[in-house]
Design an enzyme around this catalytic site. Structure first.
Site, PDB file in Angstrom:
ATOM      1  N   GLY A 111       0.808  -1.222   0.000  1.00 42.93           N
ATOM      2  CA  GLY A 111       0.000   0.000   0.000  1.00 42.93           C
ATOM      3  C   GLY A 111       0.838   1.267   0.000  1.00 42.93           C
ATOM      4  N   GLU A 114       1.515   1.810  -3.511  1.00 42.06           N
ATOM      5  CA  GLU A 114       0.236   2.162  -4.156  1.00 42.06           C
ATOM      6  C   GLU A 114      -0.134   3.630  -3.909  1.00 42.06           C
ATOM      7  OE1 GLU A 114      -1.617  -1.401  -2.438  1.00 42.06           O
ATOM      8  OE2 GLU A 114      -2.411  -1.795  -4.429  1.00 42.06           O
ATOM      9  N   GLU A 134       2.602  -8.431  -1.529  1.00 40.83           N
ATOM     10  CA  GLU A 134       1.377  -9.062  -1.025  1.00 40.83           C
ATOM     11  C   GLU A 134       1.308 -10.552  -1.325  1.00 40.83           C
ATOM     12  OE1 GLU A 134       1.479  -6.209  -2.703  1.00 40.83           O
ATOM     13  OE2 GLU A 134       0.206  -4.700  -1.742  1.00 40.83           O
TER      14      GLU A 134
HETATM   15  N1  COA Z   1       2.280  -3.983   8.937  1.00 43.90           N
HETATM   16  C1  COA Z   1       2.479  -4.031  10.268  1.00 43.90           C
HETATM   17  N2  COA Z   1       3.698  -4.017  10.841  1.00 43.90           N
HETATM   18  C2  COA Z   1       4.763  -3.920  10.016  1.00 43.90           C
HETATM   19  C3  COA Z   1       4.642  -3.848   8.622  1.00 43.90           C
HETATM   20  C4  COA Z   1       3.328  -3.874   8.069  1.00 43.90           C
HETATM   21  N3  COA Z   1       3.107  -3.785   6.759  1.00 43.90           N
HETATM   22  N4  COA Z   1       5.875  -3.764   8.087  1.00 43.90           N
HETATM   23  C5  COA Z   1       6.743  -3.789   9.110  1.00 43.90           C
HETATM   24  N5  COA Z   1       6.074  -3.878  10.269  1.00 43.90           N
HETATM   25  C6  COA Z   1       6.642  -3.915  11.632  1.00 43.90           C
HETATM   26  C7  COA Z   1       7.307  -5.243  11.933  1.00 43.90           C
HETATM   27  O1  COA Z   1       6.342  -6.196  12.328  1.00 43.90           O
HETATM   28  C8  COA Z   1       8.255  -4.846  13.033  1.00 43.90           C
HETATM   29  O2  COA Z   1       7.533  -4.757  14.235  1.00 43.90           O
HETATM   30  P1  COA Z   1       8.194  -5.328  15.618  1.00 43.90           P
HETATM   31  O3  COA Z   1       9.385  -4.432  15.845  1.00 43.90           O
HETATM   32  O4  COA Z   1       7.097  -5.142  16.596  1.00 43.90           O
HETATM   33  O5  COA Z   1       8.567  -6.741  15.333  1.00 43.90           O
HETATM   34  C9  COA Z   1       8.679  -3.435  12.647  1.00 43.90           C
HETATM   35  O6  COA Z   1       7.687  -2.972  11.727  1.00 43.90           O
HETATM   36  C10 COA Z   1      10.025  -3.390  11.938  1.00 43.90           C
HETATM   37  O7  COA Z   1       9.991  -4.292  10.856  1.00 43.90           O
HETATM   38  P2  COA Z   1      11.032  -5.484  10.638  1.00 43.90           P
HETATM   39  O8  COA Z   1      10.362  -6.516   9.799  1.00 43.90           O
HETATM   40  O9  COA Z   1      11.602  -5.918  11.935  1.00 43.90           O
HETATM   41  O10 COA Z   1      12.163  -4.731   9.812  1.00 43.90           O
HETATM   42  P3  COA Z   1      13.182  -5.385   8.796  1.00 43.90           P
HETATM   43  O11 COA Z   1      14.171  -4.330   8.494  1.00 43.90           O
HETATM   44  O12 COA Z   1      13.678  -6.687   9.260  1.00 43.90           O
HETATM   45  O13 COA Z   1      12.314  -5.655   7.457  1.00 43.90           O
HETATM   46  C11 COA Z   1      10.673  -5.132   5.773  1.00 43.90           C
HETATM   47  C12 COA Z   1      11.732  -4.594   6.746  1.00 43.90           C
HETATM   48  C13 COA Z   1       9.985  -3.941   5.141  1.00 43.90           C
HETATM   49  C14 COA Z   1      11.337  -5.969   4.676  1.00 43.90           C
HETATM   50  C15 COA Z   1       9.654  -6.010   6.553  1.00 43.90           C
HETATM   51  O14 COA Z   1       9.192  -5.279   7.679  1.00 43.90           O
HETATM   52  C16 COA Z   1       8.434  -6.417   5.755  1.00 43.90           C
HETATM   53  O15 COA Z   1       8.504  -7.301   4.921  1.00 43.90           O
HETATM   54  N6  COA Z   1       7.274  -5.769   6.035  1.00 43.90           N
HETATM   55  C17 COA Z   1       5.997  -6.132   5.437  1.00 43.90           C
HETATM   56  C18 COA Z   1       5.884  -5.574   4.042  1.00 43.90           C
HETATM   57  C19 COA Z   1       4.605  -6.055   3.398  1.00 43.90           C
HETATM   58  O16 COA Z   1       4.379  -7.227   3.187  1.00 43.90           O
HETATM   59  N7  COA Z   1       3.703  -5.095   3.080  1.00 43.90           N
HETATM   60  C20 COA Z   1       2.428  -5.379   2.486  1.00 43.90           C
HETATM   61  C21 COA Z   1       1.414  -5.666   3.512  1.00 43.90           C
HETATM   62  S1  COA Z   1      -0.137  -6.096   2.820  1.00 43.90           S
END
Ligand code: COA
Length: 260
Positions: A111, A114, A134
Site C-alpha cells: 500500500g 500504491e 502481497e
Molecule cells: N504492517 C504491520 N507491521 C509492520 C509492517 C506492516 N506492513 N511492516 C513492518 N512492520 C513492523 C514489523 O512487524 C516490526 O515490528 P516489531 O518491531 O514489533 O517486530 C517493525 O515494523 C520493523 O519491521 P522489521 O520486519 O523488523 O524490519 P526489517 O528491516 O527486518 O524488514 C521489511 C523490513 C519492510 C522488509 C519487513 O518489515 C516487511 O517485509 N514488512 C511487510 C511488508 C509487506 O508485506 N507489506 C504489504 C502488507 S499487505
C-alpha cells in the site's frame, strides 16, 4: 489540525504529509488513512497551498504497506471497508487539483507503493526499495497496483512485480520509469522542495487542467481522450491565467498568475 499518525505541515505554499508510525515502518492502519483523507480535504480547499509532498518519518521507510494487523480476525465487510478506504485515499490524491510529489525515503511496499503510484511525481532516495510483496502473504494488492502499475510500467513489468513479490532498488525503479528521479537520502527533502518550487511558478489553473486531462488518458479511448483534451483546452482558454500567459509572452515579460 492535530493528528496522531501523520505530521501535517504547511510551508511556503507547500503542504507536507509525513506518515509518522516509525515503530511499524509507517504502515497504514485505518486511523492513518482517515487522517490522510482529512488532510487531503484541507489541502483541496486551501487556496494558499499549491503543491503537496507526501513522505515518511525516518530514514528506513516511506511506508511498508497496509498495517497487516488490520487483516487479523476481520469480517469480509470490515476488509472491504478497509480496501475501499485505501481506494478513496489513492483516488483523492490522483484527483487532487494540485500536483502531488511522493518523496520515498526507504521502503515503499504494498500500500505504500500504491499511495505513491497515485502521486504525480515520485522522487526516491538511493536506499529506497519498492515492491508489491502481497503475494508472499497469500493476498494481492488492494489499493490500486493491479490497475495503476499496468498503466504506468506496462503489463509485463506489473506482473513481474505483483506475481513475484520481489523488491526493486531505486535505480531499477528509475530504469523502468516507476520513479522520476533518484537522489541521496540526505537530499531527498531538498529535491522535493526544489520540484515543488518549480511547480509553484506555473499557473495553478493550467496545472489542474493538465493533471486532470492527462489522468483522463488512463480512463478513455484515444478518441474520447482527444475530445476531453479539446474541451479542457477550450475551458482553460477562458481563464484569466491563460489570457495573462499569452499576453505576457507577446509583451516579453513574466506572467503574473492569479489562479483564476
Ligand atoms: N504492517 C504491520 N507491521 C509492520 C509492517 C506492516 N506492513 N511492516 C513492518 N512492520 C513492523 C514489523 O512487524 C516490526 O515490528 P516489531 O518491531 O514489533 O517486530 C517493525 O515494523 C520493523 O519491521 P522489521 O520486519 O523488523 O524490519 P526489517 O528491516 O527486518 O524488514 C521489511 C523490513 C519492510 C522488509 C519487513 O518489515 C516487511 O517485509 N514488512 C511487510 C511488508 C509487506 O508485506 N507489506 C504489504 C502488507 S499487505
Amino acid at each position: 489540525m492535530s493528528f496522531k499518525n501523520i505530521i501535517y505541515e504547511k510551508k511556503n505554499n507547500v503542504a507536507i504529509i509525513t506518515i509518522n508510525r516509525p515503530h511499524v515502518l509507517n504502515a497504514l492502519n485505518r486511523e492513518t488513512l482517515l487522517e490522510i483523507l482529512s488532510a487531503l480535504m484541507d489541502i483541496e480547499k486551501d487556496p494558499d497551498i499549491k503543491v503537496l509532498i507526501i513522505t515518511g518519518t525516518g530514514d528506513k521507510a516511506f511506508c511498508a504497506g497496509a498495517d497487516v494487523n488490520e487483516f487479523k480476525d476481520k469480517t469480509l465487510m470490515e476488509i472491504l471497508e478497509f480496501i475501499e478506504l485505501g481506494h478513496r485515499v489513492s483516488t483523492m490524491i490522483e484527483d487532487l487539483s494540485k500536483p502531488v510529489i511522493a518523496a520515498i525515503n526507504g521502503y515503499a511496499l504494498g500500500g505504500g507503493l500504491e499511495l505513491a503510484l497515485a502521486c504525480d511525481f515520485i522522487i526516491a532516495s538511493s536506499n529506497a526499495k519498492l515492491g508489491q510483496p502481497e503475494i508472499n502473504l497469500g493476498i494481492i494488492p488492494g489499493w490500486g497496483a493491479t490497475q495503476r502499475l499496468v498503466r504506468l510500467i506496462g503489463i509485463r513489468k506489473a506482473k513481474e512485480l505483483i506475481l513475484l513479490g520481489e523488491m526493486l532498488t531505486a535505480e531499477e525503479a528509475l530504469q523502468i520509469g516507476l520513479v522520476n528521479k533518484v537522489v541521496p537520502l540526505g537530499r531527498l527533502r531538498e529535491e522535493a522542495f526544489n520540484l515543488a518550487k518549480k511547480l509553484k511558478e506555473k499557473s495553478p489553473v493550467a496545472l489542474k487542467f493538465a493533471k486532470h486531462t492527462i489522468n483522463a488518458a488512463l480512463k478513455s479511448t484515444l478518441p474520447e481522450g482527444l475530445d476531453y483534451e479539446k474541451m479542457s483546452f477550450i475551458a482553460l482558454y477562458s481563464s484569466e491565467d491563460a489570457q495573462e500567459g499569452i499576453k505576457a509572452f507577446l509583451e516579453k515579460r513574466k506572467p503574473v498568475w492569479k489562479g483564476k
